[in-house]
Design a protein around this motif. Sequence first.
Motif, mmCIF file in Angstrom:
data_model
loop_
_atom_site.group_PDB
_atom_site.id
_atom_site.type_symbol
_atom_site.label_atom_id
_atom_site.label_comp_id
_atom_site.label_asym_id
_atom_site.label_seq_id
_atom_site.Cartn_x
_atom_site.Cartn_y
_atom_site.Cartn_z
ATOM 1 N N LEU A 183 0.908 -1.302 -0.032
ATOM 2 C CA LEU A 183 0.197 0.170 -0.041
ATOM 3 C C LEU A 183 0.897 1.306 -0.008
ATOM 4 C CD1 LEU A 183 -2.885 -0.792 2.583
ATOM 5 C CD2 LEU A 183 -2.751 -1.042 -0.020
ATOM 6 N N ALA A 184 2.126 1.190 0.414
ATOM 7 C CA ALA A 184 2.905 2.407 0.542
ATOM 8 C C ALA A 184 4.108 2.061 -0.358
ATOM 9 C CB ALA A 184 3.605 2.570 2.100
ATOM 10 N N SER A 185 3.909 2.591 -1.687
ATOM 11 C CA SER A 185 4.752 2.243 -2.742
ATOM 12 C C SER A 185 5.794 3.339 -3.217
ATOM 13 C CB SER A 185 4.062 1.579 -3.851
ATOM 14 O OG SER A 185 3.194 2.599 -4.516
ATOM 15 N N ALA A 186 5.703 4.378 -2.552
ATOM 16 C CA ALA A 186 6.386 5.607 -3.099
ATOM 17 C C ALA A 186 8.038 5.053 -2.601
ATOM 18 C CB ALA A 186 5.967 6.966 -2.265
ATOM 19 N N GLU A 187 8.771 5.665 -3.465
ATOM 20 C CA GLU A 187 10.310 5.345 -3.386
ATOM 21 C C GLU A 187 11.108 6.752 -2.707
ATOM 22 O OE1 GLU A 187 11.886 2.598 -3.572
ATOM 23 O OE2 GLU A 187 10.576 1.546 -5.010
ATOM 24 N N PRO A 188 11.818 6.578 -1.871
ATOM 25 C CA PRO A 188 12.350 5.340 -1.329
ATOM 26 C C PRO A 188 11.374 4.851 -0.389
ATOM 27 C CG PRO A 188 13.609 7.228 -0.273
ATOM 28 C CD PRO A 188 12.626 7.835 -1.465
ATOM 29 N N ARG A 189 11.093 3.467 -0.296
ATOM 30 C CA ARG A 189 10.502 2.934 0.623
ATOM 31 C C ARG A 189 10.784 2.588 1.719
ATOM 32 N NH1 ARG A 189 7.554 -2.161 -2.687
ATOM 33 N NH2 ARG A 189 7.001 -1.006 -4.900
ATOM 34 N N ALA A 190 10.061 2.808 2.871
ATOM 35 C CA ALA A 190 10.535 2.547 4.223
ATOM 36 C C ALA A 190 10.467 1.194 4.688
ATOM 37 C CB ALA A 190 9.410 3.255 5.253
ATOM 38 N N CYS A 191 9.709 0.324 3.869
ATOM 39 C CA CYS A 191 9.479 -1.214 3.840
ATOM 40 C C CYS A 191 9.483 -1.822 2.753
ATOM 41 C CB CYS A 191 8.159 -1.510 4.810
ATOM 42 S SG CYS A 191 8.173 -0.942 6.674
ATOM 43 N N TYR A 192 10.249 -2.869 2.460
ATOM 44 C CA TYR A 192 10.046 -3.496 1.212
ATOM 45 C C TYR A 192 9.714 -4.919 1.544
ATOM 46 C CZ TYR A 192 12.949 -0.050 -1.279
ATOM 47 O OH TYR A 192 13.348 1.194 -1.818
ATOM 48 N N GLY A 193 8.742 -5.608 0.660
ATOM 49 C CA GLY A 193 7.993 -6.755 0.797
ATOM 50 C C GLY A 193 6.923 -6.599 0.161
ATOM 51 N N ASP A 194 6.228 -7.695 0.206
ATOM 52 C CA ASP A 194 5.059 -7.981 -0.555
ATOM 53 C C ASP A 194 3.880 -8.672 0.036
ATOM 54 O OD1 ASP A 194 2.986 -8.475 -2.311
ATOM 55 O OD2 ASP A 194 4.293 -9.762 -3.836
ATOM 56 N N SER A 195 2.975 -7.530 0.341
ATOM 57 C CA SER A 195 1.624 -7.737 1.168
ATOM 58 C C SER A 195 0.472 -8.267 0.393
ATOM 59 C CB SER A 195 1.299 -6.711 2.215
ATOM 60 O OG SER A 195 1.079 -5.409 1.567
ATOM 61 N N VAL A 196 0.757 -8.246 -0.674
ATOM 62 C CA VAL A 196 -0.481 -8.299 -1.704
ATOM 63 C C VAL A 196 -0.537 -9.546 -2.520
ATOM 64 C CG1 VAL A 196 -1.903 -7.207 -3.655
ATOM 65 C CG2 VAL A 196 -0.616 -5.789 -2.011
ATOM 66 N N THR A 197 0.497 -10.056 -3.134
ATOM 67 C CA THR A 197 0.460 -11.218 -4.080
ATOM 68 C C THR A 197 -0.009 -12.517 -3.389
ATOM 69 O OG1 THR A 197 2.249 -10.346 -5.046
ATOM 70 C CG2 THR A 197 2.008 -12.631 -5.533
ATOM 71 N N GLY A 198 -1.035 -13.026 -3.863
ATOM 72 C CA GLY A 198 -1.594 -14.200 -3.348
ATOM 73 C C GLY A 198 -2.415 -13.958 -2.332
ATOM 74 N N GLY A 199 -2.780 -12.790 -1.961
ATOM 75 C CA GLY A 199 -3.843 -12.435 -0.907
ATOM 76 C C GLY A 199 -5.188 -12.140 -1.380
#
Length: 542
Positions: A337-353
């Motif tokens: 949900l927070a995709s603006a660079e530079p990101r504070a957190c990298y990871g994937d919370s969406v794929t497969g959900g």
Amino acid sequence: MRPAGGTAARTALLRTAVLAGAVTLTVSACGGGSGSGRGPDANGELADGKTFTQALASDPGTLDPHMTVLAVALQADAFLYDSLLGLARDGRPVAALAEKWEATTTTATFTLRPGITCADGAPLTAADVAANINFVGDPANKSPIAGLSIAPGTKATADDTTRTVTVRSGAPDAFLLRNAGSLSIACAAGLKDRSLLAKGGAGTGMFTLTEAVPNDHYTLTRRKDYTWGPGEWKADQRGLPDKVVLRVIPNATTASNLLLSGELSAAAIFGPDQKRLTARKLFHADYSTVWGEMIFNQAPGRAGEDEEVRRALTRAIDLAEVGKVLTSGTGRTTTTLASAEPRACYGDSVTGGLPAYDVNAAKAALDAAGWRPGPDGVRVKNGKRLALTTVYGSVLGPTAAPAAELVQQMWKEIGAETTLKPVDGPGISQVLFGTGDWDVSLSPMGFSLPSQAVPFMSGPTPPDGTNFAHLENAEYTAQVREAAALAGEASCPAWLAAEKALIKNVDVVPYVDAVTPVFGSDARFAVNSGNVVPSTIRMYAR
């Protein structure tokens, strides 16, 4: 991390920060950016004394950095007001107004660089910086960035002898360092008379405003006494512009033509004009934000109150195809949900959900939930039709309508009746937070930090809060509480888990990010959250 204050006035200000097509929220610190492509100036000679001319999509209105969340105003303010910290490309903090810092989730300390002066020549003191933070942190001032970058109730104290500012957050904040460090700092004269700030005065930044013609252009002149740019920036380097002209140019095709003719140095270009500029090999620095997103109204009596209905409606949509229409095939699948660079957190919370596209499964789920097809094909339950008032932001551009119409067509196939309502940015805000007369929103929200989503995904509902979809997700709330107690990167697993809880419950359905290039002609620069970073601008001989 519930939003504090709880007043309708604060709600009205806070809600404008995120809506209107995900283009108004750009509250991350100035710093590094990303660049791609090679333009004709790539191997040219750096040139001094030139004017950098940038297109703004609309007039910025007030330039008071503490009383606006409009992207165009924040871009202008980036030239006029510096922050305590900058951000490197990888998200690390770098020195800006502050030369040293440390932070937990509740307190932060900044030590100012020596010798910083204001546009009027007055010295910037630690007390001035503390006054900036206290203004935003005081709910009585109704700053629209309170709760987004500075928690309501946050207070700062100063020691002018040691040039030290101590910040005590009004609520635990995993990103307190980045949030407090990103606040635009104005000088004492502007804090005493905010009309100066509204006109871009009393600044700490690299430029001063020397001419303003609203709805046409704003001219800024580089300060010769400015030596404290972010990181290792040096005042004597080649290629710095002497002036900046911000021109109000709403039409992307017009801006594209001016880039090609050399009359513009920079412009963010949406839509089909991107292709011809890329074909001409103009330099561009890119940024991304969530552009395709669905949120269901879960207020009592609304169809979206039922998770199985939300799941069925999501299954009925080929999200990848809608995303292609919305972004003209240039988007990429959303992962957070927070995709603006530079990101504070990298990871994937969406794929497969998200529920997989399956029309037959969607129909079966609606059958099981008691929604049966009526004589005209529209499903009915307990005498109520499955009729969905669906709003979308016209600010998303010419592809918004066909994307919404595709959603309408797909829902018709499973027996849902959809009424589409295109509205502008203020209209979206009024519908979602005011009348509440909506079932589905196709207007995305853009966040720089995962914590910024909290007031909109939990807590009080309008008019006393900003939880406009009436979400009640206990797992999300628990993960947010855990995340808020951890500082920086350590909080990221909990933030990603919180987002996953929203996705699993079909509370929010993000599906495509738009990648927008900021093109440059005879200039290079970095972009942060959609804004050109002034200290990175380098001009080239034509």
